[in-house]
Design a protein around this motif. Sequence first.
Motif, PDB file in Angstrom:
ATOM      1  N   ASP A  19       2.354 -11.580   9.561  1.00  0.00           N
ATOM      2  CA  ASP A  19       2.937 -11.119   8.309  1.00  0.00           C
ATOM      3  C   ASP A  19       1.867 -10.505   7.409  1.00  0.00           C
ATOM      4  OD1 ASP A  19       5.316 -11.208   6.368  1.00  0.00           O
ATOM      5  OD2 ASP A  19       3.752 -12.246   5.233  1.00  0.00           O
ATOM      6  N   ALA A  20       0.715 -11.167   7.297  1.00  0.00           N
ATOM      7  CA  ALA A  20      -0.362 -10.667   6.444  1.00  0.00           C
ATOM      8  C   ALA A  20      -0.889  -9.322   6.934  1.00  0.00           C
ATOM      9  CB  ALA A  20      -1.500 -11.683   6.383  1.00  0.00           C
ATOM     10  N   MET A  21      -0.830  -9.080   8.244  1.00  0.00           N
ATOM     11  CA  MET A  21      -1.273  -7.796   8.767  1.00  0.00           C
ATOM     12  C   MET A  21      -0.415  -6.650   8.254  1.00  0.00           C
ATOM     13  SD  MET A  21      -4.032  -7.518  10.462  1.00  0.00           S
ATOM     14  CE  MET A  21      -3.722  -5.908  11.220  1.00  0.00           C
ATOM     15  N   GLY A  22       0.844  -6.936   7.922  1.00  0.00           N
ATOM     16  CA  GLY A  22       1.693  -5.898   7.341  1.00  0.00           C
ATOM     17  C   GLY A  22       1.130  -5.395   6.026  1.00  0.00           C
ATOM     18  N   LEU A  23       0.721  -6.322   5.159  1.00  0.00           N
ATOM     19  CA  LEU A  23       0.121  -5.936   3.882  1.00  0.00           C
ATOM     20  C   LEU A  23      -1.225  -5.252   4.110  1.00  0.00           C
ATOM     21  CD1 LEU A  23       0.104  -5.910   0.802  1.00  0.00           C
ATOM     22  CD2 LEU A  23      -0.804  -8.249   0.850  1.00  0.00           C
ATOM     23  N   ALA A  24      -2.019  -5.773   5.034  1.00  0.00           N
ATOM     24  CA  ALA A  24      -3.327  -5.176   5.307  1.00  0.00           C
ATOM     25  C   ALA A  24      -3.183  -3.737   5.808  1.00  0.00           C
ATOM     26  CB  ALA A  24      -4.076  -6.023   6.332  1.00  0.00           C
ATOM     27  N   LYS A  25      -2.222  -3.504   6.699  1.00  0.00           N
ATOM     28  CA  LYS A  25      -2.011  -2.156   7.222  1.00  0.00           C
ATOM     29  C   LYS A  25      -1.485  -1.223   6.153  1.00  0.00           C
ATOM     30  CE  LYS A  25       0.089  -1.806  11.162  1.00  0.00           C
ATOM     31  NZ  LYS A  25       1.098  -2.064  12.232  1.00  0.00           N
ATOM     32  N   MET A  26      -0.624  -1.725   5.267  1.00  0.00           N
ATOM     33  CA  MET A  26      -0.106  -0.890   4.182  1.00  0.00           C
ATOM     34  C   MET A  26      -1.231  -0.441   3.258  1.00  0.00           C
ATOM     35  SD  MET A  26       0.740  -1.086   0.677  1.00  0.00           S
ATOM     36  CE  MET A  26       1.364  -2.711   0.206  1.00  0.00           C
ATOM     37  N   LEU A  27      -2.121  -1.361   2.878  1.00  0.00           N
ATOM     38  CA  LEU A  27      -3.229  -1.012   1.998  1.00  0.00           C
ATOM     39  C   LEU A  27      -4.175  -0.016   2.671  1.00  0.00           C
ATOM     40  CD1 LEU A  27      -3.945  -4.572   0.573  1.00  0.00           C
ATOM     41  CD2 LEU A  27      -3.021  -2.636  -0.712  1.00  0.00           C
ATOM     42  N   LYS A  28      -4.424  -0.211   3.967  1.00  0.00           N
ATOM     43  CA  LYS A  28      -5.292   0.737   4.690  1.00  0.00           C
ATOM     44  C   LYS A  28      -4.644   2.114   4.766  1.00  0.00           C
ATOM     45  CE  LYS A  28      -8.933   1.660   7.324  1.00  0.00           C
ATOM     46  NZ  LYS A  28      -8.674   3.016   7.815  1.00  0.00           N
ATOM     47  N   ALA A  29      -3.319   2.172   4.964  1.00  0.00           N
ATOM     48  CA  ALA A  29      -2.624   3.456   5.005  1.00  0.00           C
ATOM     49  C   ALA A  29      -2.732   4.162   3.656  1.00  0.00           C
ATOM     50  CB  ALA A  29      -1.162   3.254   5.394  1.00  0.00           C
ATOM     51  N   LEU A  30      -2.622   3.413   2.574  1.00  0.00           N
ATOM     52  CA  LEU A  30      -2.805   3.985   1.236  1.00  0.00           C
ATOM     53  C   LEU A  30      -4.232   4.497   1.077  1.00  0.00           C
ATOM     54  CD1 LEU A  30      -2.286   4.514  -1.780  1.00  0.00           C
ATOM     55  CD2 LEU A  30      -2.587   2.055  -2.179  1.00  0.00           C
ATOM     56  N   HIS A  31      -5.191   3.694   1.447  1.00  0.00           N
ATOM     57  CA  HIS A  31      -6.602   4.068   1.324  1.00  0.00           C
ATOM     58  C   HIS A  31      -6.913   5.349   2.081  1.00  0.00           C
ATOM     59  CE1 HIS A  31     -10.953   3.735   2.412  1.00  0.00           C
ATOM     60  NE2 HIS A  31     -11.061   3.279   1.177  1.00  0.00           N
ATOM     61  N   ASP A  32      -6.215   5.598   3.202  1.00  0.00           N
ATOM     62  CA  ASP A  32      -6.509   6.732   4.071  1.00  0.00           C
ATOM     63  C   ASP A  32      -5.699   7.987   3.756  1.00  0.00           C
ATOM     64  OD1 ASP A  32      -8.331   5.150   5.350  1.00  0.00           O
ATOM     65  OD2 ASP A  32      -7.082   4.745   7.102  1.00  0.00           O
ATOM     66  N   VAL A  33      -4.822   7.957   2.752  1.00  0.00           N
ATOM     67  CA  VAL A  33      -4.108   9.175   2.359  1.00  0.00           C
ATOM     68  C   VAL A  33      -5.147  10.215   1.938  1.00  0.00           C
ATOM     69  CG1 VAL A  33      -2.548  10.191   0.651  1.00  0.00           C
ATOM     70  CG2 VAL A  33      -1.997   7.980   1.677  1.00  0.00           C
ATOM     71  N   PRO A  34      -5.124  11.431   2.499  1.00  0.00           N
ATOM     72  CA  PRO A  34      -6.169  12.413   2.170  1.00  0.00           C
ATOM     73  C   PRO A  34      -6.143  12.891   0.726  1.00  0.00           C
ATOM     74  CG  PRO A  34      -5.017  13.004   4.205  1.00  0.00           C
ATOM     75  CD  PRO A  34      -4.239  11.893   3.571  1.00  0.00           C
ATOM     76  N   ALA A  35      -4.976  12.924   0.111  1.00  0.00           N
ATOM     77  CA  ALA A  35      -4.861  13.405  -1.266  1.00  0.00           C
ATOM     78  C   ALA A  35      -5.445  12.391  -2.247  1.00  0.00           C
ATOM     79  CB  ALA A  35      -3.389  13.660  -1.593  1.00  0.00           C
ATOM     80  N   LEU A  36      -5.653  12.825  -3.472  1.00  0.00           N
ATOM     81  CA  LEU A  36      -6.060  11.919  -4.542  1.00  0.00           C
ATOM     82  C   LEU A  36      -4.905  10.966  -4.825  1.00  0.00           C
ATOM     83  CD1 LEU A  36      -8.175  11.280  -6.829  1.00  0.00           C
ATOM     84  CD2 LEU A  36      -6.797  12.781  -8.281  1.00  0.00           C
ATOM     85  N   THR A  37      -5.150   9.661  -4.751  1.00  0.00           N
ATOM     86  CA  THR A  37      -4.114   8.669  -5.046  1.00  0.00           C
ATOM     87  C   THR A  37      -4.396   8.062  -6.411  1.00  0.00           C
ATOM     88  OG1 THR A  37      -5.386   6.990  -3.815  1.00  0.00           O
ATOM     89  CG2 THR A  37      -3.614   8.139  -2.639  1.00  0.00           C
ATOM     90  N   VAL A  38      -3.346   7.969  -7.230  1.00  0.00           N
ATOM     91  CA  VAL A  38      -3.500   7.540  -8.619  1.00  0.00           C
ATOM     92  C   VAL A  38      -2.456   6.479  -8.931  1.00  0.00           C
ATOM     93  CG1 VAL A  38      -3.584   8.267 -11.037  1.00  0.00           C
ATOM     94  CG2 VAL A  38      -4.274   9.867  -9.234  1.00  0.00           C
ATOM     95  N   ALA A  39      -2.897   5.300  -9.324  1.00  0.00           N
ATOM     96  CA  ALA A  39      -1.985   4.240  -9.755  1.00  0.00           C
ATOM     97  C   ALA A  39      -1.673   4.426 -11.233  1.00  0.00           C
ATOM     98  CB  ALA A  39      -2.604   2.873  -9.516  1.00  0.00           C
TER      99      ALA A  39
END
Length: 300
Positions: free
Chosen positions: A123-143
Motif C-alpha cells: 500500500d505504501a508503495m502506491g504513495l511512493a510511486k505517486m510522489l516519484k511520478a510527480l517529481h518526474d513530470v518534465p514541466a514546472l510543477t507548482v503547488a
Amino acid sequence: MTDQKPTEDELNALDITDAEAAEMNAIAHPFVADPAPDANDDLVQIDATADGVVFVTINRPQKKNAFDAATIAALYEAFETLQGADRVRVVFIRGAGGTFSAGADLNWMRDAADWSESDNRDDAMGLAKMLKALHDVPALTVALVEGAAMGGGAGIVAACDMAVAVEGTRFAFSEVKLGLIPATIAPYVIEAVGARRARQLFLTANIFDADYAAHAGLIDMVLPEGSVDEFISMLTDSLSANAPGAMGDAKRLVNDVAGEDIDHRLLEETAKRIARARVSPEGQEGVRAFLDKRAPNWAQ
C-alpha cells in the motif's frame, strides 16, 4: 496519453487558423487508456489549455482532500501521463474546496491498522510511486496551497518544483503523534528543507503556518488572500516565452547533476547536453529568433 499530433507539413497543407491549430495540438484529458484498478478520475480533476497550462485538482472536498488508495492511484495516473504530454510548460496542483489536503483518510488508516506488514508495504508503495511520478513530470510543477497541507499533503508540496501558500495556511508532519514516521515523503521534504530542518519538523510534529513554511524552505512564497488567480496569470505569462522541451531538459539536468562530484565525467556530460541542445530544433529556432530580433515559434 496525448493524441497523435499532425506534422508541420500536414498543418501547412491544411487551411486552418492559428487557433484551430492550437486546439488540434491541445493535450488530451491526461489519463491513460487503461487506468490502474484503484484509479477513479472523479477524485482528480484535470484541466489543460492549448498553450501548455495544466491544473490537477484533488477532488474530495467533503473529506478535505484526504488521501485513500483510490485518490493516490488517480493522482499517479495523472502524473505518469503528464510525463509524456507534449508542450506542457506548467502543472498547477491544488485541492478543491479551499483545502489542499488533510493527509491520510481516517477510514483508510483504520483499514491499514488490520493489514499485515507485507500488505502495508504494498500500500505504501502506491504513495511512493505517486510522489516519484510527480517529481518526474518534465514541466514546472507548482503547488497552490490553501487551508491546510498535512502529512502526505505536505509531501506533495515538497515534491513539487515550486510551492506557494495563502496566508493562514497550516502545515504539519504529525506522523509521530500516531506512532508512525513520514517515510515515503521524506526524500522530498529533506530535499526541500534540508536534513536538520526535517528532523525538527518530523520529531516535533508541530503545526506551523505559511510564514514558517517559507522560512523553512517548504514553500517559496506567501500569497495574500484572494491573490491566487493573479499569481497563476503572472507565472503562466512569464513562462510563455520559454521553450517547453528545454524546460524539461533543464529540469532533468538539475535532477541528474545535483550531488554529483564536479569531475571530468560531469564536465563531459554537461558539455554533451548543451551541444545536443544547440543543434535541437528548439535550440536552433531560439537562437535564430534572438538573432533575427523576433519571437520564437513557441512564444507566438
